[in-house]
Design an enzyme around this catalytic site. Structure first.
Site, PDB file in Angstrom:
ATOM      1  N   LYS A  68       0.867  -1.186   0.000  1.00 13.14           N
ATOM      2  CA  LYS A  68       0.000   0.000   0.000  1.00 13.14           C
ATOM      3  C   LYS A  68       0.899   1.231   0.000  1.00 13.14           C
ATOM      4  O   LYS A  68       1.735   1.403   0.889  1.00 13.14           O
ATOM      5  CB  LYS A  68      -0.898  -0.008   1.246  1.00 13.14           C
ATOM      6  CG  LYS A  68      -1.660   1.314   1.487  1.00 13.14           C
ATOM      7  CD  LYS A  68      -2.605   1.233   2.689  1.00 13.14           C
ATOM      8  CE  LYS A  68      -3.201   2.608   3.031  1.00 13.14           C
ATOM      9  NZ  LYS A  68      -4.077   2.586   4.217  1.00 13.14           N
ATOM     10  N   ASP A  82      -2.524  10.161   3.722  1.00 16.16           N
ATOM     11  CA  ASP A  82      -3.923   9.769   3.915  1.00 16.16           C
ATOM     12  C   ASP A  82      -4.627  10.801   4.791  1.00 16.16           C
ATOM     13  O   ASP A  82      -4.530  10.766   6.015  1.00 16.16           O
ATOM     14  CB  ASP A  82      -3.989   8.375   4.567  1.00 16.16           C
ATOM     15  CG  ASP A  82      -5.429   7.895   4.740  1.00 16.16           C
ATOM     16  OD1 ASP A  82      -6.344   8.546   4.189  1.00 16.16           O
ATOM     17  OD2 ASP A  82      -5.626   6.862   5.418  1.00 16.16           O
ATOM     18  N   LYS A 117     -10.069  12.804   8.168  1.00 14.26           N
ATOM     19  CA  LYS A 117      -9.581  12.439   9.500  1.00 14.26           C
ATOM     20  C   LYS A 117      -9.549  13.683  10.390  1.00 14.26           C
ATOM     21  O   LYS A 117      -9.549  14.811   9.891  1.00 14.26           O
ATOM     22  CB  LYS A 117      -8.155  11.876   9.397  1.00 14.26           C
ATOM     23  CG  LYS A 117      -8.061  10.480   8.814  1.00 14.26           C
ATOM     24  CD  LYS A 117      -6.618   9.979   8.841  1.00 14.26           C
ATOM     25  CE  LYS A 117      -6.469   8.618   8.191  1.00 14.26           C
ATOM     26  NZ  LYS A 117      -7.158   7.521   8.887  1.00 14.26           N
ATOM     27  N   ASP A 141       1.628   6.279   5.478  1.00 15.10           N
ATOM     28  CA  ASP A 141       0.641   5.349   4.937  1.00 15.10           C
ATOM     29  C   ASP A 141       1.142   4.644   3.657  1.00 15.10           C
ATOM     30  O   ASP A 141       0.411   3.875   3.044  1.00 15.10           O
ATOM     31  CB  ASP A 141      -0.682   6.091   4.683  1.00 15.10           C
ATOM     32  CG  ASP A 141      -1.899   5.201   4.905  1.00 15.10           C
ATOM     33  OD1 ASP A 141      -1.759   4.174   5.590  1.00 15.10           O
ATOM     34  OD2 ASP A 141      -2.973   5.530   4.356  1.00 15.10           O
ATOM     35  N   ASP A 155     -12.078   7.099   3.734  1.00 16.90           N
ATOM     36  CA  ASP A 155     -10.858   6.857   4.518  1.00 16.90           C
ATOM     37  C   ASP A 155     -10.442   5.383   4.486  1.00 16.90           C
ATOM     38  O   ASP A 155      -9.342   5.035   4.892  1.00 16.90           O
ATOM     39  CB  ASP A 155     -11.084   7.328   5.965  1.00 16.90           C
ATOM     40  CG  ASP A 155      -9.791   7.495   6.737  1.00 16.90           C
ATOM     41  OD1 ASP A 155      -8.711   7.455   6.095  1.00 16.90           O
ATOM     42  OD2 ASP A 155      -9.851   7.674   7.970  1.00 16.90           O
ATOM     43  N   GLU A 205      -9.311   3.726   2.121  1.00 16.27           N
ATOM     44  CA  GLU A 205      -8.783   3.832   0.754  1.00 16.27           C
ATOM     45  C   GLU A 205      -7.700   2.799   0.446  1.00 16.27           C
ATOM     46  O   GLU A 205      -7.498   2.440  -0.701  1.00 16.27           O
ATOM     47  CB  GLU A 205      -8.219   5.247   0.516  1.00 16.27           C
ATOM     48  CG  GLU A 205      -6.790   5.494   1.005  1.00 16.27           C
ATOM     49  CD  GLU A 205      -6.592   5.302   2.509  1.00 16.27           C
ATOM     50  OE1 GLU A 205      -7.586   5.402   3.253  1.00 16.27           O
ATOM     51  OE2 GLU A 205      -5.450   5.029   2.923  1.00 16.27           O
ATOM     52  N   ARG A 208      -7.600  -0.374   1.092  1.00 15.74           N
ATOM     53  CA  ARG A 208      -8.177  -1.602   0.527  1.00 15.74           C
ATOM     54  C   ARG A 208      -8.603  -1.388  -0.911  1.00 15.74           C
ATOM     55  O   ARG A 208      -8.696  -2.330  -1.691  1.00 15.74           O
ATOM     56  CB  ARG A 208      -9.334  -2.082   1.415  1.00 15.74           C
ATOM     57  CG  ARG A 208     -10.458  -1.100   1.556  1.00 15.74           C
ATOM     58  CD  ARG A 208     -11.372  -1.414   2.734  1.00 15.74           C
ATOM     59  NE  ARG A 208     -10.740  -1.125   4.023  1.00 15.74           N
ATOM     60  CZ  ARG A 208     -11.295  -1.387   5.196  1.00 15.74           C
ATOM     61  NH1 ARG A 208     -12.494  -1.928   5.251  1.00 15.74           N
ATOM     62  NH2 ARG A 208     -10.649  -1.111   6.306  1.00 15.74           N
TER      63      ARG A 208
END
Ligand code: BES
Ligand code: ZN
Ligand code: ZN
Length: 495
Positions: free
Chosen positions: A264, A269, A276, A287, A346, A348, A350
């Site tokens: 990933k 993020d 967030k 991230d 959020d 994201e 996956r």
């Protein structure tokens, strides 16, 4: 830091300090420690007799030799009880010892290797020292003159015939730590320096250096290839997404086992429109740590040249809110054709992984392993020392657990039972991207499982272990490089 090997006797070596490990307990001096003690007129046994140094794990005392041997210092580090000693302790002790000698201003250290042990600790010492001395200070402009650095580490053996195996340990230690340090540097680099484009360029330069095949998809190519989930994540950002394909052992791909590593690579993020909180965003430059792990491991694999075909896939994007950002309720079509209802922008990681895992199938892999800072829930479940592992092939999971035990990069398995699938059922698409708020790490894994079809697959959620791990002397604050050593171990043990 230069690391080398030399044949000689510790009494005659001109250096700044000789480093010596001492076990805890009475009558615990090893033959090597005995001979150092003798050369110092009993200084070590005196010190221990007085109770000033017990040999407890990571305890450090430095003795001044006053001309009794050529080195002005002999520095002792406690190794704990002999029967509890292991590779992880070697890394911990070496890191702590190197830090305290560095802080004294020492530039050169000699580590004598005892003649009477078969299991040489060289690789673990190199790992402990190099990782323990790691700092990320490239953006500091003040205080640079005060920074102290160790310049040279020399392993000393009395036995000429051992130099080549010591050299091998040094080389392996260097290759591994270079991979970990690359991953740490990338993770620590803030998002205004490390965009998806720069991450891809870094991958390209690693590929060039290590003779890996490298292909990079830009947004036009991603559209052609129908990476709809990844494009949905990136559409709110001014930064272009990148999908990186690295390949080691490409020429003989058909004759070898194929291992696909997926990372990933969200360079920042923010949560997107499901924004967030301020504090929730503070560390979200990390991230892309999964991508960093894959890249660090691929660099090492390029050097180690295992008998395998290894593919590294990096899904790099920013996740930002804007007028062009995807909205909760949007439906996207992933690489393999499955549709996803976005309920929380959020979740994201996956989404970008859905496309990457779909793409992984093209390589007809024996195994696919993804690394992702996927959920905050994994931190709640397992804390900051242990990653969550989930998979569809228990044999593969067990192999990873065994590699993780050797490198002390802890993993703990979570179940992917069918029960969890209910939570991801969508009224309007094939699947939705969030569950009901329970079992967050498992639901994340369950989502990925839907896209990891047609091969053996394991997911490692490094939400807790990628950044700010506490309690280890060789892992500083910030990016940990978690997973690089584990992957290298797995690849080395593959056959
Ligand atoms: N990158 C985060 C996960 C994360 C959060 C890792 C904090 C480490 C520390 C991920 O993209 C995310 O935001 N996940 C959400 C999923 C949720 C919306 C289903 C989470 O964990 O809250
Ligand atoms: Zn997120
Ligand atoms: Zn994320």
């Amino acid at each position: 830091m230069k690391i080398n090997v030399k044949v000689g006797d510790f009494r005659q070596e001109e250096t700044d300090a000789i480093a010596l490990g001492i076990y805890e307990g009475e009558d615990s001096l090893t033959p090597l420690a005995e001979s150092v003690d003798q050369a110092l007129g009993g200084a070590i046994s005196n010190l221990m007799g007085l109770g000033d140094f017990e040999g407890k794990l990571k305890q450090v005392v430095t003795l001044y030799t006053n001309g009794k041997v050529s080195s002005p210092r002999i520095s002792l580090v406690g190794c704990g009880k002999a029967e509890d000693f292991n590779q992880e302790n070697i890394r911990q002790v070496s890191a702590k010892h190197a830090q305290s000698l560095r802080n004294l201003g020492v530039k050169k250290i000699i580590v004598p290797i005892p003649d009477d042990i078969s299991d040489l600790p060289v690789q673990a010492i190199v790992e402990g020292v190099k990782l323990g001395l790691y700092t990320f200070d490239q953006h500091k402009t003040e205080g640079r003159n005060e920074i102290k650095e160790l310049e040279e580490l020399t392993f000393l053996t009395a036995n000429e015939s051992r130099t080549s195996v010591i050299k091998q340990g040094i080389e392996l230690g260097n290759t591994i730590t270079d991979g970990v340090i690359l991953a740490r540097d990338l993770t620590n680099q803030p998002a205004n320096y490390l965009t998806p484009t720069i991450l891809a360029e870094t991958a390209q330069s690693v590929a060039k250096e290590k003779n890996l095949r490298c292909e990079i998809f830009d947004s036009v190519k991603l559209q052609e290839e129908k990476f709809g989930a990844m494009l949905g994540v990136s559409q709110g950002s001014l930064e272009e997404p990148r999908f990186v394909i690295l390949e080691y052992g490409f020429e003989e791909a058909n004759e070898k086992d194929t291992l696909v590593l997926v990372g990933k690579g969200i360079t920042f993020d923010s949560g997107g429109l499901s924004l967030k909180s301020g504090s929730g965003m503070e560390t979200m430059k990390d991230d892309m740590a999964g991508a960093a792990t894959v890249l660090g491991a691929m660099q090492a694999i390029g050097e180690l040249k295992p008998d395998l075909h290894v593919v590294g896939l990096i899904a790099a994007s920013e996740n930002m809110p804007s007028g062009t950002a995807q909205r909760p309720g949007d439906i996207v079509t992933s690489y393999g054709g499955k549709t996803i209802e976005i309920l929380n922008t959020d979740a994201e990681g996956r989404l970008v992984l859905a496309d990457a895992l779909g793409y992984a199938k093209n390589f007809k892999p024996e195994a696919v392993i993804d690394f992702a800072t996927l959920t905050g829930a994994v931190v709640t479940s397992l804390g900051r020392s242990t990653a969550g592992i989930m998979g569809t092939d228990q044999k593969l999971v067990d192999r990873i657990i065994s590699a993780a035990e050797k490198t002390h990069e802890r993993v703990w398995q979570l179940p992917l039972w069918d029960d969890y699938e209910e939570a991801l059922k969508s009224e309007v698409a094939d699947v939705k991207n969030t569950g009901d708020g329970t079992a967050g790490a498992i639901v994340g894994g369950t989502f990925l499982k839907k896209f990891a079809e047609g091969y053996s697959w394991t997911h490692i959620d490094i939400g807790g272990t990628a950044f700010d791990i506490k309690g280890s002397s060789y892992i500083s604050k910030g990016g940990s490089g978690y997973g690089v050593r584990l992957l290298i171990q797995l690849v080395r043990d593959w056959h």
